[in-house]
Design an enzyme around this catalytic site. Sequence first.
Site, PDB file in Angstrom:
ATOM      1  N   HIS A  55     -16.670 -54.388   9.714  1.00 35.66           N
ATOM      2  CA  HIS A  55     -15.987 -54.329   8.426  1.00 35.66           C
ATOM      3  C   HIS A  55     -14.568 -54.896   8.536  1.00 35.66           C
ATOM      4  O   HIS A  55     -14.223 -55.545   9.519  1.00 35.66           O
ATOM      5  CB  HIS A  55     -16.001 -52.911   7.861  1.00 35.66           C
ATOM      6  CG  HIS A  55     -17.354 -52.267   7.973  1.00 35.66           C
ATOM      7  ND1 HIS A  55     -18.412 -52.627   7.178  1.00 35.66           N
ATOM      8  CD2 HIS A  55     -17.818 -51.314   8.831  1.00 35.66           C
ATOM      9  CE1 HIS A  55     -19.470 -51.906   7.518  1.00 35.66           C
ATOM     10  NE2 HIS A  55     -19.146 -51.115   8.523  1.00 35.66           N
ATOM     11  N   GLU A 102     -13.839 -46.246   8.653  1.00 34.74           N
ATOM     12  CA  GLU A 102     -14.568 -46.888   9.745  1.00 34.74           C
ATOM     13  C   GLU A 102     -13.882 -48.171  10.185  1.00 34.74           C
ATOM     14  O   GLU A 102     -13.799 -48.473  11.375  1.00 34.74           O
ATOM     15  CB  GLU A 102     -16.006 -47.189   9.308  1.00 34.74           C
ATOM     16  CG  GLU A 102     -16.832 -47.857  10.385  1.00 34.74           C
ATOM     17  CD  GLU A 102     -18.186 -48.304   9.896  1.00 34.74           C
ATOM     18  OE1 GLU A 102     -18.947 -48.863  10.710  1.00 34.74           O
ATOM     19  OE2 GLU A 102     -18.490 -48.090   8.697  1.00 34.74           O
ATOM     20  N   HIS A 151     -19.108 -49.964  15.480  1.00 37.93           N
ATOM     21  CA  HIS A 151     -19.293 -49.284  14.200  1.00 37.93           C
ATOM     22  C   HIS A 151     -19.245 -47.777  14.382  1.00 37.93           C
ATOM     23  O   HIS A 151     -19.203 -47.261  15.508  1.00 37.93           O
ATOM     24  CB  HIS A 151     -20.633 -49.681  13.576  1.00 37.93           C
ATOM     25  CG  HIS A 151     -20.676 -51.083  13.080  1.00 37.93           C
ATOM     26  ND1 HIS A 151     -20.235 -51.438  11.832  1.00 37.93           N
ATOM     27  CD2 HIS A 151     -21.085 -52.234  13.683  1.00 37.93           C
ATOM     28  CE1 HIS A 151     -20.373 -52.747  11.673  1.00 37.93           C
ATOM     29  NE2 HIS A 151     -20.886 -53.252  12.791  1.00 37.93           N
ATOM     30  N   GLU A 159     -23.158 -47.694  17.314  1.00 35.71           N
ATOM     31  CA  GLU A 159     -22.705 -46.705  16.339  1.00 35.71           C
ATOM     32  C   GLU A 159     -22.138 -45.554  17.162  1.00 35.71           C
ATOM     33  O   GLU A 159     -22.874 -44.775  17.757  1.00 35.71           O
ATOM     34  CB  GLU A 159     -23.886 -46.235  15.484  1.00 35.71           C
ATOM     35  CG  GLU A 159     -24.499 -47.318  14.606  1.00 35.71           C
ATOM     36  CD  GLU A 159     -23.674 -47.621  13.364  1.00 35.71           C
ATOM     37  OE1 GLU A 159     -22.587 -47.037  13.210  1.00 35.71           O
ATOM     38  OE2 GLU A 159     -24.114 -48.435  12.542  1.00 35.71           O
TER      39      GLU A 159
END
Length: 328
Positions: A118, A155, A210, A292
């Site tokens: 992101h 995040e 992430h 993750e």
Amino acid sequence: MSYTGPDFDPPPERRSRRGPLTVALAALVCGGLLGWGVYAATGGTDDKGAGAKAEGSPPAAPRTPSPAASSPAGSASPSAEDGTSPVARTPSASAPSASAPAAAGPLKGKVVVIDPGHNPTNVEHTAEINRQVDVGTHRKECDTTGTSTDDGYAEAEFTLDVAHRMRALLQRQGATVKLTQDRDRPFGPCVDERARIGNAAKADAVVSIHADGSGAGNRGFHVILPGPVNAGEADTRAIVGPSRALGERIAGNFVRVTGTAPSNYIGGGTGLVTRKDLGGLNLSTVPKVFIECGNMRDSKDAALLTSGAWRQKAAQGISEGIVSFLRG
């Protein structure tokens, strides 16, 4: 990333499609899980657990930024990912600048690309990040805003902080380290461009960072591996094997260094998940995985993700997995 995010559509099934783990990973994970078991038995919870995220959960409502990531260990970094105003931040104090020459070391001559998931300012460019791009098997959004903790730690802030810490560690090992974005562009890059950045760099390893946005109670990290894809511009067949080796090394070292258990809700306890729907993996021509690191929507995992001390451990675990992979 939540399962509705930029590069994460809901997986076709929750059960991981996994092959036999390597002996090296088994040894590392067993050792790490032993440490986790001892920790859990002594009542520890605040520093020992990560949750996996699905990259596309709906972004949280705008929240007030938390304290900066450079605050004392245990404090949260400012949030800018899910509707908050982006907060200008500098890389971790220990991180060499992006232009710093690689030091002499065992990874001299190796290129590592770190992909911080992101972008803190994606929220200001919804039209651009909602644009559809070709990921080989289908079309999907360019990117998403990502998720955040209930207290508003984004995040996108987490991924940049961990990326800066990893860059410092890997440069000290002699690697040339490149980031796909470093808060140096208004949005993105799109998931297809993120893959091409690694390809153009002829990276020896690429890791996309992430954190999940799954339900409360879902905890534990997972590493996402590319599955065999040959469609359109996507052809992962040559990187499936080396990417699995990279993912196994990262998973084992992440357990060992952080004391965090593999995901309790995806991956069947292995910490490994194979997917064929992610553009960042489908379009890569070099070894690449996603990790993750924890579930931002679980309070126990959120306590870890907002801790500077734990983020340093996460960066170390991932980096040591990369070093292990590159040194064979």
